[in-house]
Design a protein around this motif. Structure first.
Motif, PDB file in Angstrom:
ATOM      1  N   GLN A 170       2.229   5.604   2.380  1.00  0.00           N
ATOM      2  CA  GLN A 170       2.892   4.311   2.346  1.00  0.00           C
ATOM      3  C   GLN A 170       2.229   3.385   1.331  1.00  0.00           C
ATOM      4  O   GLN A 170       0.999   3.368   1.216  1.00  0.00           O
ATOM      5  CB  GLN A 170       2.831   3.643   3.724  1.00  0.00           C
ATOM      6  N   HIS A 171       3.070   2.655   0.643  1.00  0.00           N
ATOM      7  CA  HIS A 171       2.534   1.687  -0.309  1.00  0.00           C
ATOM      8  C   HIS A 171       2.196   0.385   0.413  1.00  0.00           C
ATOM      9  O   HIS A 171       2.990  -0.132   1.190  1.00  0.00           O
ATOM     10  CB  HIS A 171       3.529   1.391  -1.431  1.00  0.00           C
ATOM     11  N   SER A 172       1.004  -0.129   0.166  1.00  0.00           N
ATOM     12  CA  SER A 172       0.565  -1.386   0.762  1.00  0.00           C
ATOM     13  C   SER A 172       0.124  -2.331  -0.344  1.00  0.00           C
ATOM     14  O   SER A 172      -0.440  -1.907  -1.349  1.00  0.00           O
ATOM     15  CB  SER A 172      -0.612  -1.145   1.726  1.00  0.00           C
ATOM     16  N   ASP A 173       0.374  -3.605  -0.159  1.00  0.00           N
ATOM     17  CA  ASP A 173      -0.110  -4.605  -1.116  1.00  0.00           C
ATOM     18  C   ASP A 173      -0.750  -5.766  -0.369  1.00  0.00           C
ATOM     19  O   ASP A 173      -0.617  -6.916  -0.755  1.00  0.00           O
ATOM     20  CB  ASP A 173       1.014  -5.094  -2.024  1.00  0.00           C
ATOM     21  N   PHE A 174      -1.468  -5.392   0.698  1.00  0.00           N
ATOM     22  CA  PHE A 174      -2.127  -6.398   1.531  1.00  0.00           C
ATOM     23  C   PHE A 174      -3.611  -6.452   1.186  1.00  0.00           C
ATOM     24  O   PHE A 174      -4.355  -5.512   1.468  1.00  0.00           O
ATOM     25  CB  PHE A 174      -1.936  -6.062   3.011  1.00  0.00           C
ATOM     26  N   ALA A 175      -4.056  -7.543   0.563  1.00  0.00           N
ATOM     27  CA  ALA A 175      -5.483  -7.782   0.289  1.00  0.00           C
ATOM     28  C   ALA A 175      -6.158  -6.519  -0.239  1.00  0.00           C
ATOM     29  O   ALA A 175      -5.826  -6.027  -1.305  1.00  0.00           O
ATOM     30  CB  ALA A 175      -6.164  -8.308   1.543  1.00  0.00           C
ATOM     31  N   LEU A 176      -7.129  -6.000   0.556  1.00  0.00           N
ATOM     32  CA  LEU A 176      -7.894  -4.838   0.116  1.00  0.00           C
ATOM     33  C   LEU A 176      -7.074  -3.557   0.146  1.00  0.00           C
ATOM     34  O   LEU A 176      -7.458  -2.557  -0.466  1.00  0.00           O
ATOM     35  CB  LEU A 176      -9.141  -4.675   0.993  1.00  0.00           C
ATOM     36  N   PHE A 177      -5.963  -3.555   0.879  1.00  0.00           N
ATOM     37  CA  PHE A 177      -5.111  -2.378   0.962  1.00  0.00           C
ATOM     38  C   PHE A 177      -4.016  -2.482  -0.101  1.00  0.00           C
ATOM     39  O   PHE A 177      -2.893  -2.912   0.183  1.00  0.00           O
ATOM     40  CB  PHE A 177      -4.466  -2.276   2.348  1.00  0.00           C
ATOM     41  N   TYR A 178      -4.332  -2.098  -1.321  1.00  0.00           N
ATOM     42  CA  TYR A 178      -3.308  -2.104  -2.363  1.00  0.00           C
ATOM     43  C   TYR A 178      -3.197  -0.707  -2.957  1.00  0.00           C
ATOM     44  O   TYR A 178      -4.185  -0.117  -3.403  1.00  0.00           O
ATOM     45  CB  TYR A 178      -3.619  -3.109  -3.479  1.00  0.00           C
ATOM     46  N   GLY A 179      -1.993  -0.178  -2.921  1.00  0.00           N
ATOM     47  CA  GLY A 179      -1.772   1.169  -3.410  1.00  0.00           C
ATOM     48  C   GLY A 179      -1.149   2.017  -2.324  1.00  0.00           C
ATOM     49  O   GLY A 179      -0.600   1.512  -1.338  1.00  0.00           O
ATOM     50  N   ASN A 180      -1.231   3.313  -2.465  1.00  0.00           N
ATOM     51  CA  ASN A 180      -0.646   4.244  -1.505  1.00  0.00           C
ATOM     52  C   ASN A 180      -1.715   4.749  -0.544  1.00  0.00           C
ATOM     53  O   ASN A 180      -2.749   5.279  -0.970  1.00  0.00           O
ATOM     54  CB  ASN A 180       0.003   5.415  -2.246  1.00  0.00           C
ATOM     55  N   TYR A 181      -1.433   4.575   0.736  1.00  0.00           N
ATOM     56  CA  TYR A 181      -2.381   4.967   1.782  1.00  0.00           C
ATOM     57  C   TYR A 181      -1.697   5.901   2.779  1.00  0.00           C
ATOM     58  O   TYR A 181      -0.473   5.871   2.935  1.00  0.00           O
ATOM     59  CB  TYR A 181      -2.921   3.740   2.521  1.00  0.00           C
ATOM     60  N   LEU A 182      -2.516   6.682   3.450  1.00  0.00           N
ATOM     61  CA  LEU A 182      -2.016   7.630   4.437  1.00  0.00           C
ATOM     62  C   LEU A 182      -2.470   7.158   5.822  1.00  0.00           C
ATOM     63  O   LEU A 182      -3.665   7.102   6.107  1.00  0.00           O
ATOM     64  CB  LEU A 182      -2.562   9.031   4.144  1.00  0.00           C
ATOM     65  N   TYR A 183      -1.504   6.801   6.658  1.00  0.00           N
ATOM     66  CA  TYR A 183      -1.798   6.250   7.976  1.00  0.00           C
ATOM     67  C   TYR A 183      -1.581   7.295   9.066  1.00  0.00           C
ATOM     68  O   TYR A 183      -0.810   8.245   8.885  1.00  0.00           O
ATOM     69  CB  TYR A 183      -0.910   5.034   8.241  1.00  0.00           C
ATOM     70  N   PRO A 184      -2.233   7.125  10.219  1.00  0.00           N
ATOM     71  CA  PRO A 184      -2.067   8.086  11.320  1.00  0.00           C
ATOM     72  C   PRO A 184      -0.620   8.303  11.740  1.00  0.00           C
ATOM     73  O   PRO A 184      -0.250   9.396  12.181  1.00  0.00           O
ATOM     74  CB  PRO A 184      -2.895   7.475  12.445  1.00  0.00           C
ATOM     75  N   ASN A 185       0.214   7.270  11.586  1.00  0.00           N
ATOM     76  CA  ASN A 185       1.610   7.393  11.974  1.00  0.00           C
ATOM     77  C   ASN A 185       2.330   8.498  11.198  1.00  0.00           C
ATOM     78  O   ASN A 185       3.276   9.114  11.708  1.00  0.00           O
ATOM     79  CB  ASN A 185       2.341   6.064  11.769  1.00  0.00           C
ATOM     80  N   ALA A 186       1.881   8.763   9.972  1.00  0.00           N
ATOM     81  CA  ALA A 186       2.505   9.826   9.180  1.00  0.00           C
ATOM     82  C   ALA A 186       2.314  11.180   9.848  1.00  0.00           C
ATOM     83  O   ALA A 186       3.199  12.049   9.784  1.00  0.00           O
ATOM     84  CB  ALA A 186       1.910   9.839   7.775  1.00  0.00           C
TER      85      ALA A 186
END
Length: 201
Positions: A170-186
């Motif tokens: 998932q792409h995130s653009d929140f503060a320190l979370f910018y870019g594509n991240y993989l979350y447990p929900n995936a």
């Protein structure tokens, strides 16, 4: 004033009984599920820390953390990448017992799922790969940068055994979370899973 004291005493007794009952329920659930677990099972939890709430909000779903069971005898052991489960082992890949992983101090809720798209042999191969990462530093960074956190630890090991394993970043653009991240929900919404247990039910 006296009635207020009586009320306070009764309320404290109620809270203590509720806490004891919740702990007994959690302990019962541990004993019930331990014998059914297998190497390769995924274990999820919703953590108690503020960063766990943030991860859950950004990633959606029910959970903020994931690990994999790498041993079931003589006790269940889970490998995962975490920041603060143990004060003397911060921000690294480590192994926890089941009791430690789902401790009330660390887990509000938890669940266990079995990935049925992997054979038992492949699950053991993944477990072996994961253990080579033991002690490596936790690195929370986007997909485009060097990273090692709970989901990517598991993902990177699985694709070595099954290259076509595909989960949604998932792409995130929140503060320190910018870019594509993989979350447990995936992982939690992956199609080829059997849910073994959820606490609370």
């Amino acid at each position: 004033m006296r009635s207020f004291r009586y009320f306070l005493i009764i309320w404290l007794l109620f809270v203590n009984v509720s806490v004891v009952n919740a702990q007994e329920s959690r302990n019962d659930s541990i004993s019930q599920i331990s014998s059914t677990l297998k190497i390769g099972d995924w274990i999820f939890r919703q953590g108690t820390a503020i960063d766990s709430l943030l991860v859950k909000q950004l990633g959606g779903g029910e959970f903020s953390h994931i690990g994999m069971i790498i041993s079931v005898a003589p006790e269940v052991k889970i490998i995962h990448a975490t920041t603060d489960d143990f004060e003397n082992r911060p921000s690294q890949v480590l192994i926890s017992t089941l009791d430690e992983f789902i401790s009330p101090d660390l887990a509000q809720t938890y669940a266990i799922a079995r990935p049925i798209f992997l054979t038992d042999e492949q699950k053991q191969q993944v477990a072996d790969i994961l253990q080579t990462k033991l002690g490596e530093k936790f690195v929370l960074a986007s997909r485009e940068k060097p990273h090692l956190y709970c989901t990517t630890l598991l993902y990177d090991a699985i694709i070595q055994v099954m290259p076509d394993f595909n989960v949604e970043w998932q792409h995130s653009d929140f503060a320190l979370f910018y870019g594509n991240y993989l979350y447990p929900n995936a992982f939690a919404k992956y199609k080829d899973l059997i849910w073994i247990y959820k606490y609370p039910n």
